[in-house]
Design a protein around this motif. Structure first.
Motif, PDB file in Angstrom:
ATOM      1  N   ALA A   1       1.003  -1.493   0.125  1.00 57.83           N
ATOM      2  CA  ALA A   1      -0.001   0.240  -0.419  1.00 57.83           C
ATOM      3  C   ALA A   1       0.572   1.168  -0.250  1.00 57.83           C
ATOM      4  N   TYR A   2       2.166   1.311   0.653  1.00 62.01           N
ATOM      5  CA  TYR A   2       2.681   2.602   0.782  1.00 62.01           C
ATOM      6  C   TYR A   2       4.310   1.770   0.403  1.00 62.01           C
ATOM      7  N   PRO A   3       4.401   1.757  -0.711  1.00 62.87           N
ATOM      8  CA  PRO A   3       5.869   1.253  -1.383  1.00 62.87           C
ATOM      9  C   PRO A   3       6.680   2.270  -0.749  1.00 62.87           C
ATOM     10  N   GLU A   4       6.020   3.337  -1.387  1.00 65.54           N
ATOM     11  CA  GLU A   4       8.026   4.773  -1.346  1.00 65.54           C
ATOM     12  C   GLU A   4       8.154   4.461  -0.173  1.00 65.54           C
ATOM     13  N   VAL A   5       8.337   3.756   0.747  1.00 68.46           N
ATOM     14  CA  VAL A   5       9.232   4.249   2.436  1.00 68.46           C
ATOM     15  C   VAL A   5      10.027   2.927   1.928  1.00 68.46           C
ATOM     16  N   PHE A   6      10.425   2.441   0.736  1.00 67.18           N
ATOM     17  CA  PHE A   6      11.673   2.126   0.351  1.00 67.18           C
ATOM     18  C   PHE A   6      12.661   2.788   0.042  1.00 67.18           C
ATOM     19  N   ALA A   7      11.929   3.777  -0.320  1.00 65.72           N
ATOM     20  CA  ALA A   7      13.393   4.526  -1.605  1.00 65.72           C
ATOM     21  C   ALA A   7      14.148   5.197  -0.818  1.00 65.72           C
ATOM     22  N   HIS A   8      15.713   5.032  -1.139  1.00 69.10           N
ATOM     23  CA  HIS A   8      16.752   5.847  -0.950  1.00 69.10           C
ATOM     24  C   HIS A   8      17.148   5.484  -0.019  1.00 69.10           C
ATOM     25  N   LYS A   9      16.822   4.280   1.115  1.00 66.67           N
ATOM     26  CA  LYS A   9      17.648   3.438   1.517  1.00 66.67           C
ATOM     27  C   LYS A   9      19.161   2.530   1.483  1.00 66.67           C
ATOM     28  N   THR A  10      20.184   2.781   1.270  1.00 67.45           N
ATOM     29  CA  THR A  10      21.258   3.211   1.073  1.00 67.45           C
ATOM     30  C   THR A  10      22.580   1.891   1.751  1.00 67.45           C
ATOM     31  N   VAL A  11      23.127   0.625   1.500  1.00 65.20           N
ATOM     32  CA  VAL A  11      23.634  -0.251   1.372  1.00 65.20           C
ATOM     33  C   VAL A  11      23.763   0.067   3.378  1.00 65.20           C
ATOM     34  N   GLN A  12      24.602   1.685   3.447  1.00 62.61           N
ATOM     35  CA  GLN A  12      25.455   1.567   5.416  1.00 62.61           C
ATOM     36  C   GLN A  12      24.041   1.960   6.045  1.00 62.61           C
ATOM     37  N   GLN A  13      23.208   2.454   5.092  1.00 59.98           N
ATOM     38  CA  GLN A  13      22.135   3.129   5.980  1.00 59.98           C
ATOM     39  C   GLN A  13      21.175   1.765   7.138  1.00 59.98           C
ATOM     40  N   VAL A  14      21.286   1.165   6.293  1.00 66.59           N
ATOM     41  CA  VAL A  14      20.500  -0.484   6.446  1.00 66.59           C
ATOM     42  C   VAL A  14      21.814  -1.040   7.563  1.00 66.59           C
ATOM     43  N   THR A  15      23.477  -1.064   6.628  1.00 65.90           N
ATOM     44  CA  THR A  15      23.641  -1.430   7.800  1.00 65.90           C
ATOM     45  C   THR A  15      23.887  -1.126   9.126  1.00 65.90           C
ATOM     46  N   ASP A  16      24.591  -0.191   9.265  1.00 69.95           N
ATOM     47  CA  ASP A  16      24.411   0.923  10.567  1.00 69.95           C
ATOM     48  C   ASP A  16      22.630   0.283  11.745  1.00 69.95           C
ATOM     49  N   HIS A  17      21.730   0.502  10.807  1.00 71.17           N
ATOM     50  CA  HIS A  17      20.492  -0.298  11.909  1.00 71.17           C
ATOM     51  C   HIS A  17      20.554  -1.305  12.078  1.00 71.17           C
ATOM     52  N   TYR A  18      21.017  -2.507  11.553  1.00 68.51           N
ATOM     53  CA  TYR A  18      21.307  -2.974  12.053  1.00 68.51           C
ATOM     54  C   TYR A  18      22.356  -3.533  13.096  1.00 68.51           C
ATOM     55  N   LEU A  19      23.201  -2.584  13.165  1.00 64.45           N
ATOM     56  CA  LEU A  19      24.543  -2.717  14.279  1.00 64.45           C
ATOM     57  C   LEU A  19      24.554  -2.075  15.248  1.00 64.45           C
ATOM     58  N   SER A  20      22.928  -0.835  14.763  1.00 62.94           N
ATOM     59  CA  SER A  20      22.236  -0.868  16.079  1.00 62.94           C
ATOM     60  C   SER A  20      21.845  -1.426  17.307  1.00 62.94           C
ATOM     61  N   ALA A  21      21.088  -2.132  16.667  1.00 57.99           N
ATOM     62  CA  ALA A  21      20.556  -3.351  17.160  1.00 57.99           C
ATOM     63  C   ALA A  21      21.469  -3.724  18.095  1.00 57.99           C
TER      64      ALA A  21
END
Length: 300
Positions: free
Chosen positions: A84-104
């Motif tokens: 329903a809201y596919p636009e939320v996936f846009a612009h995510k970068t590899v390092q941004q995602v990696t940092d998200h997991y490292l934060s957890a």
């Protein structure tokens, strides 16, 4: 938050890792810490949500682990909401995602095992390169800087995104036929349709563009793995023999030219007759069980 995590238990401070976790992700961290069990963190790739790991999580929980499957930043909780809201996936970068997991991971009381598929397999290796993983399994991992083979099937699989430079800033969904070629080429049409309807969501175009230019950038970039870091920990690379999206040439090169010379344990396993859907299709146990056996060898 555990006191040790606040001081950078795994070698990086929380300031370095600052990224907002959703409440459900924080709840999973708290549950893992309260359990006293060794945690296992699952990292999904493009075109899936973390819920795609549920059968794996059940298997690992039954084997005595506490599992977490954080999403990428801003991932919706359900496939229905994601569509329903596919636009939320846009612009995510590899390092941004990696940092998200490292934060957890930084909030865990015990160093976890990390399991990732596709771009999640690349991110799992980036996490291992920081010394944050007790053991790592990368399944059909996306290529990174220094992984040179670019098979034609991989180019065709990524063409729905890379075929238009404007897609870098968009969230792109695959058509069913594109999904069949890239993910379900070894499955019958009925199962392919079931997987597409159950799991497929749009994905950020950025990581694919980052990966395709990684070997042309002479400087450090986000699609880089510290493969020879002696603190990397044990690593298993798994390749599906019939994967069109990440052919064996890529996973073998990941092993032979990037990780093989690390003094730590490094292993490679080929899964016969399996495509890119190998973590979610009817044969998922053929991949999950050797993954579990590897993790059990190096964690308590």
């Amino acid at each position: 938050m555990a006191a040790s995590a606040a001081s950078g238990q795994w070698g990086r401070s929380m300031t370095d890792l600052a990224t907002e976790l959703a409440q459900w992700e924080q709840d999973e961290i708290d549950r893992a810490n309260a359990s006293g069990r060794t945690p296992v963190v699952f990292v999904h790739g493009l075109w899936l949500l973390s819920s795609s790991w549920q059968p794996w999580r059940d298997l690992f929980e039954e084997s005595g682990y506490a599992t977490l499957a954080p999403g990428w930043p801003d991932d919706p909780p359900t496939v229905q909401e994601a569509r329903a809201y596919p636009e939320v996936f846009a612009h995510k970068t590899v390092q941004q995602v990696t940092d998200h997991y490292l934060s957890a991971i930084a909030q865990l009381d015990r160093k976890p095992a990390v399991v990732g598929h596709s771009f999640g397999g690349l991110i799992a290796q980036k996490i291992a390169g920081t010394g944050a993983a007790a053991a790592t399994v990368a399944i059909d991992n996306a290529p990174f800087k220094g992984v040179l083979p670019v098979p034609l099937s991989s180019i065709r699989s990524s063409s729905p995104v890379l075929g238009n430079p404007a897609n870098r800033g968009k969230a792109i969904a695959l058509t069913f036929d594109q999904f069949v070629y890239g993910w379900a080429n070894n499955l019958d049409r009925d199962e392919a349709r079931q997987l597409y309807d159950s799991y497929h969501v749009a994905a950020s175009g950025v990581p694919l563009f980052q990966a395709v230019v990684a070997n042309f950038n002479p400087f450090h970039n986000e699609v880089t793995v510290a493969a020879r870091n002696t603190d990397r920990g044990p690593l298993l690379i798994i390749g599906g023999a019939k994967d069109n999206t990440v052919p064996l040439a890529i996973t073998r090169a990941t092993y032979n030219y990037q990780h093989k010379h690390n003094p730590g344990v490094t292993e490679f396993t080929e899964i016969p007759d399996r495509g890119h859907s190998l973590t979610i299709d009817h044969g998922w146990r053929e991949v999950a069980e050797p993954t579990l056996e590897f993790v059990q060898r190096f964690t308590s």
